[in-house]
Design a protein around this motif. Structure first.
Motif, PDB file in Angstrom:
ATOM      1  N   LEU A   4     -28.922  -0.471 -96.164  1.00  0.00           N
ATOM      2  CA  LEU A   4     -29.641  -1.364 -94.983  1.00  0.00           C
ATOM      3  C   LEU A   4     -30.876  -0.539 -94.916  1.00  0.00           C
ATOM      4  CD1 LEU A   4     -30.348  -4.153 -93.386  1.00  0.00           C
ATOM      5  CD2 LEU A   4     -28.710  -3.155 -91.301  1.00  0.00           C
ATOM      6  N   LYS A   5     -31.971  -1.079 -94.786  1.00  0.00           N
ATOM      7  CA  LYS A   5     -33.369  -0.225 -94.751  1.00  0.00           C
ATOM      8  C   LYS A   5     -34.470  -0.171 -94.024  1.00  0.00           C
ATOM      9  CE  LYS A   5     -32.211   1.897 -99.528  1.00  0.00           C
ATOM     10  NZ  LYS A   5     -32.783   2.423-100.908  1.00  0.00           N
ATOM     11  N   THR A   6     -34.829  -0.155 -92.981  1.00  0.00           N
ATOM     12  CA  THR A   6     -35.639  -1.096 -92.993  1.00  0.00           C
ATOM     13  C   THR A   6     -37.338  -0.819 -93.223  1.00  0.00           C
ATOM     14  OG1 THR A   6     -36.971   1.682 -91.204  1.00  0.00           O
ATOM     15  CG2 THR A   6     -35.706   0.486 -89.813  1.00  0.00           C
ATOM     16  N   GLY A  60     -33.794   5.503 -90.729  1.00  0.00           N
ATOM     17  CA  GLY A  60     -34.526   3.993 -90.598  1.00  0.00           C
ATOM     18  C   GLY A  60     -33.676   3.620 -92.197  1.00  0.00           C
ATOM     19  N   GLN A  61     -32.291   4.185 -92.489  1.00  0.00           N
ATOM     20  CA  GLN A  61     -31.296   3.462 -94.010  1.00  0.00           C
ATOM     21  C   GLN A  61     -30.012   3.590 -92.926  1.00  0.00           C
ATOM     22  OE1 GLN A  61     -31.493   5.518 -97.286  1.00  0.00           O
ATOM     23  NE2 GLN A  61     -33.804   5.848 -97.472  1.00  0.00           N
ATOM     24  N   ALA A  62     -28.850   2.753 -93.193  1.00  0.00           N
ATOM     25  CA  ALA A  62     -27.883   2.498 -92.886  1.00  0.00           C
ATOM     26  C   ALA A  62     -27.008   2.038 -93.876  1.00  0.00           C
ATOM     27  CB  ALA A  62     -27.239   2.061 -91.484  1.00  0.00           C
ATOM     28  N   LEU A  70     -31.904  -5.422 -97.515  1.00  0.00           N
ATOM     29  CA  LEU A  70     -30.719  -4.635 -97.953  1.00  0.00           C
ATOM     30  C   LEU A  70     -30.760  -4.575 -99.670  1.00  0.00           C
ATOM     31  CD1 LEU A  70     -27.501  -4.135 -96.801  1.00  0.00           C
ATOM     32  CD2 LEU A  70     -26.569  -6.118 -97.739  1.00  0.00           C
ATOM     33  N   GLU A  71     -30.095  -3.394-100.108  1.00  0.00           N
ATOM     34  CA  GLU A  71     -30.308  -2.593-101.450  1.00  0.00           C
ATOM     35  C   GLU A  71     -29.014  -2.920-101.351  1.00  0.00           C
ATOM     36  OE1 GLU A  71     -34.177  -0.297-101.479  1.00  0.00           O
ATOM     37  OE2 GLU A  71     -31.908   0.248-102.630  1.00  0.00           O
ATOM     38  N   ALA A  72     -28.459  -3.773-103.177  1.00  0.00           N
ATOM     39  CA  ALA A  72     -27.107  -2.599-103.481  1.00  0.00           C
ATOM     40  C   ALA A  72     -27.267  -1.636-103.979  1.00  0.00           C
ATOM     41  CB  ALA A  72     -27.519  -3.588-104.653  1.00  0.00           C
ATOM     42  N   MET A  73     -26.440  -0.799-104.257  1.00  0.00           N
ATOM     43  CA  MET A  73     -26.378   1.347-104.091  1.00  0.00           C
ATOM     44  C   MET A  73     -26.043   0.933-105.603  1.00  0.00           C
ATOM     45  SD  MET A  73     -25.113   2.994-101.757  1.00  0.00           S
ATOM     46  CE  MET A  73     -24.031   3.478-100.462  1.00  0.00           C
ATOM     47  N   VAL A  74     -27.083   1.702-106.237  1.00  0.00           N
ATOM     48  CA  VAL A  74     -27.301   1.859-107.420  1.00  0.00           C
ATOM     49  C   VAL A  74     -26.485   2.676-107.911  1.00  0.00           C
ATOM     50  CG1 VAL A  74     -29.094   2.698-109.143  1.00  0.00           C
ATOM     51  CG2 VAL A  74     -29.524   0.814-107.590  1.00  0.00           C
ATOM     52  N   ASP A  75     -26.115   2.595-109.348  1.00  0.00           N
ATOM     53  CA  ASP A  75     -24.746   3.646-110.109  1.00  0.00           C
ATOM     54  C   ASP A  75     -25.956   4.872-110.799  1.00  0.00           C
ATOM     55  OD1 ASP A  75     -23.249   5.569-110.579  1.00  0.00           O
ATOM     56  OD2 ASP A  75     -21.809   4.299-111.601  1.00  0.00           O
ATOM     57  N   HIS A 116     -30.011  10.417-112.007  1.00  0.00           N
ATOM     58  CA  HIS A 116     -30.003  11.134-111.347  1.00  0.00           C
ATOM     59  C   HIS A 116     -31.075  10.162-110.284  1.00  0.00           C
ATOM     60  CE1 HIS A 116     -28.239  14.354-114.409  1.00  0.00           C
ATOM     61  NE2 HIS A 116     -28.692  13.371-115.574  1.00  0.00           N
ATOM     62  N   GLU A 117     -32.000  11.521-110.318  1.00  0.00           N
ATOM     63  CA  GLU A 117     -33.028  10.560-110.128  1.00  0.00           C
ATOM     64  C   GLU A 117     -34.692  11.790-109.999  1.00  0.00           C
ATOM     65  OE1 GLU A 117     -33.019   9.484-105.028  1.00  0.00           O
ATOM     66  OE2 GLU A 117     -31.136  10.449-105.049  1.00  0.00           O
ATOM     67  N   TYR A 118     -35.367  10.755-109.930  1.00  0.00           N
ATOM     68  CA  TYR A 118     -36.753  11.527-110.459  1.00  0.00           C
ATOM     69  C   TYR A 118     -38.134  11.080-109.985  1.00  0.00           C
ATOM     70  CZ  TYR A 118     -36.772   8.300-114.410  1.00  0.00           C
ATOM     71  OH  TYR A 118     -37.310   6.890-115.096  1.00  0.00           O
ATOM     72  N   PHE A 129     -37.286   1.500-110.312  1.00  0.00           N
ATOM     73  CA  PHE A 129     -38.135   2.565-109.443  1.00  0.00           C
ATOM     74  C   PHE A 129     -37.355   2.150-107.681  1.00  0.00           C
ATOM     75  CE2 PHE A 129     -41.412   0.938-105.983  1.00  0.00           C
ATOM     76  CZ  PHE A 129     -41.912   1.812-106.215  1.00  0.00           C
ATOM     77  N   ASN A 130     -37.468   3.153-107.436  1.00  0.00           N
ATOM     78  CA  ASN A 130     -36.750   3.170-105.788  1.00  0.00           C
ATOM     79  C   ASN A 130     -37.620   3.045-104.857  1.00  0.00           C
ATOM     80  OD1 ASN A 130     -35.232   3.693-103.236  1.00  0.00           O
ATOM     81  ND2 ASN A 130     -35.367   6.164-103.758  1.00  0.00           N
ATOM     82  N   GLU A 131     -39.401   3.723-104.813  1.00  0.00           N
ATOM     83  CA  GLU A 131     -39.564   3.847-103.341  1.00  0.00           C
ATOM     84  C   GLU A 131     -41.253   4.368-103.884  1.00  0.00           C
ATOM     85  OE1 GLU A 131     -38.783   4.915 -99.893  1.00  0.00           O
ATOM     86  OE2 GLU A 131     -38.076   6.829-100.826  1.00  0.00           O
ATOM     87  N   MET A 132     -42.137   4.240-103.156  1.00  0.00           N
ATOM     88  CA  MET A 132     -43.568   4.789-104.310  1.00  0.00           C
ATOM     89  C   MET A 132     -43.846   6.020-102.541  1.00  0.00           C
ATOM     90  SD  MET A 132     -47.079   1.808-104.342  1.00  0.00           S
ATOM     91  CE  MET A 132     -45.732   0.996-105.158  1.00  0.00           C
TER      92      MET A 132
END
Ligand code: AMP
Length: 353
Positions: free
Chosen positions: A143-145, A154-156, A178-183, A186-188, A263-266
């Motif tokens: 859960l993200k504001t 701001g995340q739980a 609400l975001e599904a957890m991504v498996d 890596h993150e880049y 894509f996650n965020e910018m």
């Protein structure tokens, strides 16, 4: 084009502003920081500091009169204030970039509209809405504001249905997604810079490791899976920048999944995952951002060493400064912040290999 000697106004006074001001100084520009804090890190290396709240319209107007061009190092400035400034002096990036980047939902919709793939998500406006979102997406989820989230704030996480109440409370019952957890493997991040004439450069892509929601390291070269996705990620980030009419550095963060990128965020600004560019690239993110803002041509972004690692100094990590500053292979950057609170970014160290 703003000639050297001109003054760049920067909204925000943190370490990003500090490193922007240092890069601007090398090119002969003066910086004027607008920030509410008493002694912000950026003001210590700048020509002037307006200490006022971002909502203080009179202070903003006086600030605009004192500078030639305005940029920002903090994206949560009220868009109405930025529009007000834009009526007085050029502001790069503009309000449109901020509007999209300030709201996780607008950001995800924008990127999906451009054909990008995000984590499955749902809008959450109430406690009952959270249950509906959980039913739709399943668990685990995050859960993200929608607004004002950074460094894992701001995340739980919701692992089981019984966590929903606590998560809703933890984010203060604010408008959220609400975001599904991504498996992910890596993150880049793709860090690019766009000039006002539309010219763009992007840097080689670092792999980013987070601890407790805070960036710990950015390293290059990234693992093979990330390198295989980098061109597609950069193309998406370039489209985002173009459609926003963005001027300056734009950072897009991605998850590298086995089945492709998400894509996650910018961030419409220079970014922690680009700090390695100061020593590791022909041109730093800070210099190219300044160049874009003042209208100078952008410079090349290639690597200057086969391997580069940037490590953040978070909280008490900075107590290690005597050893780090004595290490000839460590490029140490300290942000001049007084108190080393847990989770606070105090500096970073870059090593080339
Ligand atoms: P964010 O502020 O959205 O970048 O989230 C902070 C960190 O939490 C990310 O860098 C990831 O490590 C993790 N994270 C965020 N969203 C997800 C997700 N949907 N699935 C898995 N991990 C996530």
């Amino acid at each position: 084009m703003l000639a050297p000697g001109g003054t760049i106004g920067i909204l925000g006074g943190g370490q990003l502003g500090r490193m922007l001001a240092l890069a601007a100084a090398e090119l002969g520009y003066r910086c004027h920081i607008f920030a509410p804090e008493d002694d912000p890190p950026a003001a210590a290396v700048s020509a002037a500091h307006t200490r006022a709240d971002y909502g203080d319209a009179a202070a903003m107007t006086a600030f605009a009169a004192a500078v030639d061009v305005i940029t920002l190092e903090w994206e949560n400035v009220d868009c109405a204030a930025v529009r007000h400034l834009a009526g007085l002096k050029p502001v790069h990036p503009g309000a449109h970039s901020l509007e999209v980047a300030q709201d996780r939902m607008a950001e995800k919709q924008f990127v999906e509209w451009l054909g990008g793939r995000t984590a499955p998500w749902a809008q959450v406006d109430s406690r009952a809405g959270l249950d509906a979102a959980i039913a739709q997406l399943g668990l685990p989820a995050i859960l993200k504001t929608r607004r004002f989230g950074y460094d894992g704030k701001g995340q739980a996480r919701i692992l089981a249905a019984g966590d929903a109440d606590a998560a809703w409370e933890a984010i203060g019952g604010q408008p959220a997604i609400l975001e599904a957890m991504v498996d992910f493997a890596h993150e880049y991040s793709v860090i690019l810079c766009r000039a006002a004439d539309g010219t763009m450069v992007d840097w080689p892509v670092p792999v980013n490791v987070h601890k407790g929601g805070i960036l710990a390291t950015s390293s290059l070269p990234a693992p093979a899976l990330v390198r295989r996705q980098a061109a597609e990620a950069a193309a998406l980030a370039r489209t985002v920048a173009e459609k926003l009419g963005h001027v300056g550095v734009l950072t897009c963060e991605f998850f590298a999944c086995r089945d492709g990128l998400r894509f996650n965020e910018m961030a419409p600004r220079v970014h922690n995952s680009g700090h390695w560019t100061i020593e590791g690239s022909h041109t730093s993110q800070f210099e190219n951002h300044v160049r874009a803002v003042v209208g100078l041509p952008l410079r090349p972004t290639g690597l200057v060493a086969p391997r580069v690692t940037m490590t953040n100094l978070i909280g008490d990590d900075v107590a290690d400064w005597p050893r780090l500053l004595a290490d000839p292979d460590a490029h140490v950057h300290l942000y001049g912040k007084g108190e080393a609170r847990p989770g606070r970014k105090m500096g970073h160290v870059t090593r080339l290999g």
